[in-house]
Write a protein that holds these residues in place. Structure first.
Motif, short mmCIF file in Angstrom:
data_model
loop_
_atom_site.label_atom_id
_atom_site.label_comp_id
_atom_site.label_asym_id
_atom_site.label_seq_id
_atom_site.Cartn_x
_atom_site.Cartn_y
_atom_site.Cartn_z
N UNK A 129 0.86 -1.19 0.00
CA UNK A 129 0.00 0.00 0.00
C UNK A 129 0.90 1.24 0.00
N UNK A 141 0.25 -7.04 8.62
CA UNK A 141 1.18 -5.96 8.26
C UNK A 141 2.59 -6.27 8.75
N UNK A 187 -6.38 11.29 6.47
CA UNK A 187 -6.17 10.01 5.79
C UNK A 187 -5.58 8.98 6.76
N UNK A 188 -5.94 7.72 6.52
CA UNK A 188 -5.41 6.62 7.33
C UNK A 188 -4.86 5.54 6.41
N UNK A 189 -3.72 4.97 6.78
CA UNK A 189 -3.13 3.91 5.96
C UNK A 189 -2.84 2.66 6.78
N UNK A 190 -2.71 1.56 6.04
CA UNK A 190 -2.34 0.24 6.61
C UNK A 190 -3.28 -0.13 7.76
N UNK A 191 -2.74 -0.57 8.90
CA UNK A 191 -3.65 -1.06 9.95
C UNK A 191 -4.47 0.04 10.60
N UNK A 198 -5.98 2.37 8.87
CA UNK A 198 -7.13 2.40 7.97
C UNK A 198 -8.09 1.25 8.31
N UNK A 199 -7.52 0.07 8.52
CA UNK A 199 -8.36 -1.10 8.83
C UNK A 199 -9.08 -0.95 10.17
N UNK A 222 1.93 12.62 8.87
CA UNK A 222 2.35 13.54 7.83
C UNK A 222 1.34 14.67 7.75
N UNK A 271 0.22 17.77 5.30
CA UNK A 271 0.37 18.19 3.90
C UNK A 271 1.49 17.42 3.20
N UNK A 272 1.48 16.12 3.43
CA UNK A 272 2.36 15.16 2.77
C UNK A 272 3.84 15.29 3.14
N UNK A 273 4.11 15.92 4.31
CA UNK A 273 5.48 15.97 4.82
C UNK A 273 5.49 15.28 6.18
N UNK A 325 -4.31 18.69 4.73
CA UNK A 325 -4.28 17.23 4.74
C UNK A 325 -3.41 16.69 5.88
N UNK A 344 -2.23 12.92 7.63
CA UNK A 344 -2.28 11.48 7.43
C UNK A 344 -1.66 10.75 8.61
N UNK A 393 -0.31 6.86 9.91
CA UNK A 393 0.08 5.54 9.40
C UNK A 393 1.15 4.93 10.30
#
Lengths: 143, 81
Positions: free
Chosen positions: A48, A128, B4-8, B10-11, B54, B56-58, B71, B73, B75
């Motif tokens: 991902x 993961x 935003x959430x990613x990987x676990x 997000x799950x 992160x 704004x993607x930093x 934004x 995030x 993760x």
């Protein structure tokens, strides 16, 4: 310079030929390919990533490598999505007049990419993949 | 702002991203706000040493201010390569 984040596979030979095309000033062209290692339980994984940030993070690593070594060219291709055992995950190419810079820069890029680019691996049936302490430690020698 | 959430994460939270209206001044304040919402957020943010952020993607940390940010995030530690 090129940074590509893609689901599709890549052709190492074609990428190397592309980097050399039309020039004769490169003395060393280093290529590193990361592969999906076969796992005891289940041989597939899903990678991902964070679209947008991934490209930025890789471009930043690429720029840092260029600032530290006299590279003539540099290329990073990283795949995402479902990947089977044996599949290619990542390609790093570095070109310089002499081998030391190309070798070191390729290693530097891989070390940073491991824990500073927003990718997460999930193994089928295993969950993961945890970040490795060794990957974090690897960054210290570049300070 | 978009969260935003990613990987676990997000799950555990059950969605990849959401629009959040907040007055939170820092990322840490936002985390507290989300945790108080529902148990799934509280579960996802239980151990913040396992969470990276992160803005704004930093990549940044929990003290990062949120003024003017579009934004955020969350993760786990990254496992590329």
């Amino acid at each position: 310079m090129s940074v590509l984040v893609q689901e599709a596979d890549f052709d190492v030979g074609a990428e190397m030929a592309n980097m050399r095309a039309g020039r004769a000033d490169i003395g060393a062209l280093v290529s590193f390919t990361g592969l999906v290692r076969e796992m005891p339980n289940g041989s597939e994984m899903v990678l991902e990533h964070y679209p947008g940030m991934t490209e930025k993070a890789l471009q930043k690593i690429d720029a840092e490598a260029r600032a530290r070594w006299a590279l003539q060219d540099c290329c990073i291709i990283h795949r995402y999505g479902p990947l089977e055992a044996g599949a290619q995950i990542v390609l790093v190419l570095t070109a310089s007049p002499h081998r030391k810079a190309a070798f070191e820069a390729a290693e530097f890029i891989m070390d940073f990419l491991k824990s500073r680019a927003p990718f997460w691996k999930k193994e089928a049936g295993q969950g993961w993949v945890d970040a490795r302490e060794a990957d974090e430690t690897a960054l210290k020698r570049w300070r | 702002m978009q969260v935003l959430y990613f990987a676990w994460l997000r799950e555990r939270i059950g969605l990849p991203k959401e629009q959040v209206e907040t007055e939170a001044e820092t990322v840490a304040d936002l985390v507290l706000e989300l945790k108080s919402r529902e148990p799934r957020y509280a579960a996802a943010f239980e151990d913040m040493s396992a969470v990276r952020v992160a803005v704004d993607q930093e990549l940044t940390d929990l003290d990062a201010p949120l003024k003017g940010v579009s934004e955020v995030a969350f993760f786990p530690p990254m496992t590329g390569g």
